[in-house]
Design an enzyme around this catalytic site. Structure first.
Site, PDB file in Angstrom:
ATOM      1  N   ARG A 107       0.860  -1.186   0.000  1.00 47.40           N
ATOM      2  CA  ARG A 107       0.000   0.000   0.000  1.00 47.40           C
ATOM      3  C   ARG A 107       0.892   1.230   0.000  1.00 47.40           C
ATOM      4  O   ARG A 107       2.106   1.126   0.105  1.00 47.40           O
ATOM      5  CB  ARG A 107      -1.010   0.002   1.148  1.00 47.40           C
ATOM      6  CG  ARG A 107      -0.639  -0.641   2.436  1.00 47.40           C
ATOM      7  CD  ARG A 107       0.427   0.077   3.233  1.00 47.40           C
ATOM      8  NE  ARG A 107       0.140   1.493   3.397  1.00 47.40           N
ATOM      9  CZ  ARG A 107       1.078   2.407   3.565  1.00 47.40           C
ATOM     10  NH1 ARG A 107       2.370   2.084   3.579  1.00 47.40           N
ATOM     11  NH2 ARG A 107       0.761   3.673   3.720  1.00 47.40           N
ATOM     12  N   GLY A 108       0.255   2.390  -0.171  1.00 46.00           N
ATOM     13  CA  GLY A 108       1.009   3.614  -0.377  1.00 46.00           C
ATOM     14  C   GLY A 108       1.030   3.898  -1.868  1.00 46.00           C
ATOM     15  O   GLY A 108       1.430   3.042  -2.671  1.00 46.00           O
ATOM     16  N   ALA A 109       0.585   5.084  -2.261  1.00 48.21           N
ATOM     17  CA  ALA A 109       0.368   5.377  -3.684  1.00 48.21           C
ATOM     18  C   ALA A 109       1.585   5.109  -4.569  1.00 48.21           C
ATOM     19  O   ALA A 109       1.475   4.412  -5.587  1.00 48.21           O
ATOM     20  CB  ALA A 109      -0.126   6.817  -3.837  1.00 48.21           C
ATOM     21  N   ARG A 116      -7.540  -0.501  -7.181  1.00 45.94           N
ATOM     22  CA  ARG A 116      -7.834   0.577  -6.230  1.00 45.94           C
ATOM     23  C   ARG A 116      -8.040   1.870  -7.030  1.00 45.94           C
ATOM     24  O   ARG A 116      -7.173   2.243  -7.824  1.00 45.94           O
ATOM     25  CB  ARG A 116      -6.718   0.736  -5.201  1.00 45.94           C
ATOM     26  CG  ARG A 116      -6.474  -0.528  -4.375  1.00 45.94           C
ATOM     27  CD  ARG A 116      -5.674  -0.266  -3.132  1.00 45.94           C
ATOM     28  NE  ARG A 116      -6.424   0.531  -2.176  1.00 45.94           N
ATOM     29  CZ  ARG A 116      -5.884   1.044  -1.068  1.00 45.94           C
ATOM     30  NH1 ARG A 116      -4.614   0.845  -0.788  1.00 45.94           N
ATOM     31  NH2 ARG A 116      -6.630   1.766  -0.240  1.00 45.94           N
ATOM     32  N   ASP A 176      -2.549  10.693  -2.131  1.00 49.55           N
ATOM     33  CA  ASP A 176      -2.832   9.647  -3.102  1.00 49.55           C
ATOM     34  C   ASP A 176      -3.251  10.216  -4.453  1.00 49.55           C
ATOM     35  O   ASP A 176      -3.182   9.534  -5.472  1.00 49.55           O
ATOM     36  CB  ASP A 176      -3.919   8.713  -2.575  1.00 49.55           C
ATOM     37  CG  ASP A 176      -3.396   7.831  -1.452  1.00 49.55           C
ATOM     38  OD1 ASP A 176      -3.040   6.671  -1.737  1.00 49.55           O
ATOM     39  OD2 ASP A 176      -3.315   8.311  -0.312  1.00 49.55           O
ATOM     40  N   ASN A 211      -6.170  12.126   0.395  1.00 48.35           N
ATOM     41  CA  ASN A 211      -5.241  11.333   1.214  1.00 48.35           C
ATOM     42  C   ASN A 211      -6.075  10.511   2.196  1.00 48.35           C
ATOM     43  O   ASN A 211      -7.304  10.558   2.202  1.00 48.35           O
ATOM     44  CB  ASN A 211      -4.261  12.248   1.948  1.00 48.35           C
ATOM     45  CG  ASN A 211      -3.103  11.475   2.562  1.00 48.35           C
ATOM     46  OD1 ASN A 211      -2.445  10.685   1.869  1.00 48.35           O
ATOM     47  ND2 ASN A 211      -2.845  11.669   3.831  1.00 48.35           N
ATOM     48  N   LYS A 212      -5.415   9.740   3.005  1.00 52.13           N
ATOM     49  CA  LYS A 212      -6.080   8.828   3.930  1.00 52.13           C
ATOM     50  C   LYS A 212      -7.163   9.538   4.731  1.00 52.13           C
ATOM     51  O   LYS A 212      -6.990  10.675   5.158  1.00 52.13           O
ATOM     52  CB  LYS A 212      -5.050   8.202   4.870  1.00 52.13           C
ATOM     53  CG  LYS A 212      -5.593   7.122   5.782  1.00 52.13           C
ATOM     54  CD  LYS A 212      -6.265   5.995   4.985  1.00 52.13           C
ATOM     55  CE  LYS A 212      -5.309   5.335   3.996  1.00 52.13           C
ATOM     56  NZ  LYS A 212      -5.992   4.319   3.163  1.00 52.13           N
TER      57      LYS A 212
END
Length: 354
Positions: free
Chosen positions: A53-55, A98, A240, A250-251
């Site tokens: 995970r993580g863009a 995603r 993201d 973002n998150k």
């Protein structure tokens, strides 16, 4: 394992018999385990279930996934037409994993140019490796920009995980903190836990402690009280997707921190590479926000937290308006103020840093 040694993904082998290795982030911090992948379907599943995970890391993973798809076509002796169809399906499969992190689609398009040009497996692998190397170098440039804002004694708040685990190199939001630690600056980090998947508690806290950066874990709803007491000097997060006007996805929970920071006069910064910028998306209201399984909210380690049958809203991201962002640290330069014109000037000017 120091921040400079930590990498969430690696290519092993060559262009004929390679495999993608991913650090399984679902198991951290308790277990450090690597998994190897040799087919694109498994890579797509690893993105969906957040093994990776993580863009930026998702984008790089997808690039290597297309290399694996090309190798499969070669092993099976596909004709040129069958190879093209196979790689097109692989690209679509990866693109569907995603929806919010634009780095995924950027990396797929970068690779697709080589595919449409008839690049060999070796050339496609070279392209994926080059994207990986560029991310490592870009992380360092992003980190230097944040470093210029830091002074010994500062308290920095960060949300979610934007460190080495989320990228190919040092990270985005955390890169400057790692560089500050190397230079001997005394920086303390408030780590918000990041419900519901706890990327802050599980991943950011782990990365910072591995790098010996002083940090304290807080629940997400404690940030405003810390700012009110003057105990936060700066907030920095990753992203993201950055829309053309500078709105930032973002998150989930990021916009809450940004609103609080604005109210209490705390600078709020975002760190992200060029691949996170999406000039095709006009503003934050046009960004597709991924919604995930309700179980992420209703249970922890299989233990139910609420009544059975409870309705759940579980968006994975939110949008922070550009007006709340003091500056955007990118691998092509710092964007301040965060406006559509300034974004285009820094990120889209021909001949600028790459």
């Amino acid at each position: 394992m120091s921040a400079t040694e930590l990498r969430p993904l690696a290519w092993r082998g060559d262009a004929k018999d390679g495999r993608l290795a991913l650090l399984d982030q679902r198991l951290l911090p308790g277990t450090v385990a690597w998994r190897e992948f040799k087919d694109v379907e498994a890579v797509a599943q690893a993105i969906r279930d957040m093994t990776v995970r993580g863009a930026p890391a998702i984008g790089l993973t997808a690039a290597y996934g297309l290399v694996l798809a090309a190798q499969e076509a070669t092993r099976k002796g596909f004709s040129a037409q069958l190879r093209a169809e196979h790689l097109s399906r692989a690209k679509a499969l990866l693109a569907a994993t995603r929806p919010t992190a634009v780095n995924l689609f950027w990396a797929l398009e970068e690779m697709d140019r080589g595919i449409k040009s008839g690049d060999s497996d070796a050339a496609l692998l070279e392209k994926a490796l080059a994207l990986h190397e560029a991310d490592v170098a870009g992380n360092a440039r992003i980190g230097e920009q944040l470093l210029r804002r830091l002074e010994s004694g500062m308290n920095v708040l960060t949300h979610c995980n934007a460190g080495a685990l989320a990228t190919g190199g040092l990270g985005t939001a955390l890169a400057g903190l790692f560089l500050a630690q190397r230079k001997g600056l005394s920086i303390h980090v408030w780590v918000s836990e990041t419900r519901p998947r706890l990327q802050g508690a599980r991943l950011t806290a782990w990365e910072l402690t591995q790098a010996n950066v002083p940090c304290t874990l807080i629940t997400d709803n404690m940030a405003a009280s810390l700012m009110a007491k003057g105990q936060v000097d700066l907030v920095v997060t990753g992203a993201d997707r950055v829309a053309r006007n500078g709105d930032v996805a973002n998150k989930i929970g990021t916009s809450m921190h940004a609103v609080c920071a604005k109210h209490f006069g705390v600078p709020f910064h975002v760190a992200a590479p060029f691949s996170t910028f999406d000039p095709k998306t006009a503003s934050g209201k046009d960004i597709v926000i991924e919604e995930r399984d309700p179980d992420e909210v209703t249970t922890v380690n299989g233990e139910r937290l609420c009544p059975a049958g409870m309705k759940v809203y579980n968006p994975s991201f939110d949008v922070t308006p550009a007006a709340l962002v003091r500056s955007l640290f990118t691998d092509r330069g710092e964007v301040e103020p965060v406006t559509e014109a300034r974004l285009a000037e820094v990120l889209l000017t021909p001949g600028g840093p790459r």
